[in-house]
Scaffold this motif. Sequence first.
Motif, PDB file in Angstrom:
ATOM      1  N   TRP A  54     -43.983   9.624   1.497  1.00 25.42           N
ATOM      2  CA  TRP A  54     -43.042   9.126   0.837  1.00 25.42           C
ATOM      3  C   TRP A  54     -42.991   7.380   2.340  1.00 25.42           C
ATOM      4  O   TRP A  54     -42.210   6.583   1.450  1.00 25.42           O
ATOM      5  CB  TRP A  54     -41.423   9.558   1.474  1.00 25.42           C
ATOM      6  N   LEU A  55     -43.929   7.617   3.184  1.00 28.53           N
ATOM      7  CA  LEU A  55     -43.615   6.559   4.011  1.00 28.53           C
ATOM      8  C   LEU A  55     -45.143   6.461   4.892  1.00 28.53           C
ATOM      9  O   LEU A  55     -45.069   7.297   4.850  1.00 28.53           O
ATOM     10  CB  LEU A  55     -42.926   6.088   4.457  1.00 28.53           C
ATOM     11  N   ALA A  56     -46.027   5.281   4.614  1.00 26.18           N
ATOM     12  CA  ALA A  56     -47.758   5.247   4.920  1.00 26.18           C
ATOM     13  C   ALA A  56     -47.737   4.265   5.555  1.00 26.18           C
ATOM     14  O   ALA A  56     -47.465   3.243   4.708  1.00 26.18           O
ATOM     15  CB  ALA A  56     -47.985   6.343   4.553  1.00 26.18           C
ATOM     16  N   ILE A  57     -48.447   3.388   6.061  1.00 31.06           N
ATOM     17  CA  ILE A  57     -49.302   2.793   7.002  1.00 31.06           C
ATOM     18  C   ILE A  57     -50.882   3.053   7.589  1.00 31.06           C
ATOM     19  O   ILE A  57     -50.586   3.817   7.855  1.00 31.06           O
ATOM     20  CB  ILE A  57     -48.213   1.937   7.571  1.00 31.06           C
ATOM     21  N   ASP A  58     -51.714   1.822   7.143  1.00 28.17           N
ATOM     22  CA  ASP A  58     -52.933   2.064   7.735  1.00 28.17           C
ATOM     23  C   ASP A  58     -53.446   0.826   8.180  1.00 28.17           C
ATOM     24  O   ASP A  58     -52.714   0.140   8.172  1.00 28.17           O
ATOM     25  CB  ASP A  58     -53.679   2.600   6.456  1.00 28.17           C
ATOM     26  N   THR A  59     -54.006   1.139   8.848  1.00 30.27           N
ATOM     27  CA  THR A  59     -54.915  -0.088   9.816  1.00 30.27           C
ATOM     28  C   THR A  59     -55.121  -1.856   9.804  1.00 30.27           C
ATOM     29  O   THR A  59     -55.382  -1.945  10.519  1.00 30.27           O
ATOM     30  CB  THR A  59     -55.918   0.313  11.015  1.00 30.27           C
ATOM     31  N   ARG A  60     -55.462  -1.538   8.255  1.00 25.62           N
ATOM     32  CA  ARG A  60     -55.332  -2.845   7.392  1.00 25.62           C
ATOM     33  C   ARG A  60     -53.808  -3.685   7.059  1.00 25.62           C
ATOM     34  O   ARG A  60     -53.748  -4.700   6.871  1.00 25.62           O
ATOM     35  CB  ARG A  60     -56.133  -2.755   6.188  1.00 25.62           C
ATOM     36  N   GLY A  61     -52.985  -2.263   7.509  1.00 25.22           N
ATOM     37  CA  GLY A  61     -51.732  -3.513   7.255  1.00 25.22           C
ATOM     38  C   GLY A  61     -50.759  -2.962   6.208  1.00 25.22           C
ATOM     39  O   GLY A  61     -49.617  -3.898   5.582  1.00 25.22           O
ATOM     40  N   ARG A  62     -51.600  -2.307   5.232  1.00 18.67           N
ATOM     41  CA  ARG A  62     -51.272  -2.390   4.064  1.00 18.67           C
ATOM     42  C   ARG A  62     -49.946  -1.121   3.519  1.00 18.67           C
ATOM     43  O   ARG A  62     -50.276   0.679   4.594  1.00 18.67           O
ATOM     44  CB  ARG A  62     -51.897  -1.155   2.781  1.00 18.67           C
ATOM     45  N   LEU A  63     -48.956  -1.113   4.160  1.00 20.07           N
ATOM     46  CA  LEU A  63     -47.949  -0.537   3.793  1.00 20.07           C
ATOM     47  C   LEU A  63     -47.336   0.171   2.458  1.00 20.07           C
ATOM     48  O   LEU A  63     -46.524  -1.293   1.537  1.00 20.07           O
ATOM     49  CB  LEU A  63     -46.487  -1.081   4.792  1.00 20.07           C
TER      50      LEU A  63
END
Length: 257
Positions: A54-63
């Motif tokens: 439902w909500l996630a982000i990664d170390t590349r900044g993709r949200l």
Amino acid sequence: MCVIALAYKTPALGPLVLLANRDEYYRRPSAALEFWQDAPQTLGGRDLQAGGSWLAIDTRGRLAAVTHIRDGRPPGGTRSRGELVQRFVTGDEEPLAFAAWLREHRHEFGAFNLLFGPSNDLLHFNSRSGMLNRVSPGIHVLANADMDTPWFKSQRLRAQLATLRRPPQEAEVLPWLSDATAANVAELPNTGVGLALEKMLSPVFIVGRDYGTRASSLLTVNARGDVGFSEISWGMGGRETGRRRYQLRIGQPRTLS
């Protein structure tokens, strides 16, 4: 995810402060906030029934974050909306290419809003209208209608975010997400589900017999690209079942042992 409030590129709060509640059936199995084993640069909660988020982000900044749209029509779709969050955050598609994919495949999912993009260039897609918009700087709210629709729960969070004059601490803002104040009848939307259900669904924090708020989240991004991500997990009856907090820095991959 059923209500999101964000302060985006504001002078007082910086690049991003995002508050969100995920509402779901209590029986649906979920994993709390963590880095994913099958995508170790991705941080978010996980739906254990369909595998999405439902909500996630990664170390590349993709949200990415998703809410469903409630308008009284049959939900439709055969695929989980949580797949949209997982697909974007763990994928490599450019946001506009992903938006084109959304338009082509939107009818395969129940009606949804998707907030997605690099954390510094967020987009909003509404599957009912097929409209894509770039999120403008300021305070925005997103529940189960279009962006900035003035629902009771959304306006309560908007007003609280507007009081902040500096990036918040968890203890300052996470209690806002446990606000169980219900709307008066005159303040309820008409989404075709009946008055009693409209009122039960009207608070920021929902406690129903079978359905309610399952996770409350605070996600912040500062000018250096430091991300703070906190989550409170909730069980039946609004009982707290755990708290987690993680940090990452955009552009700095995690070192895996």
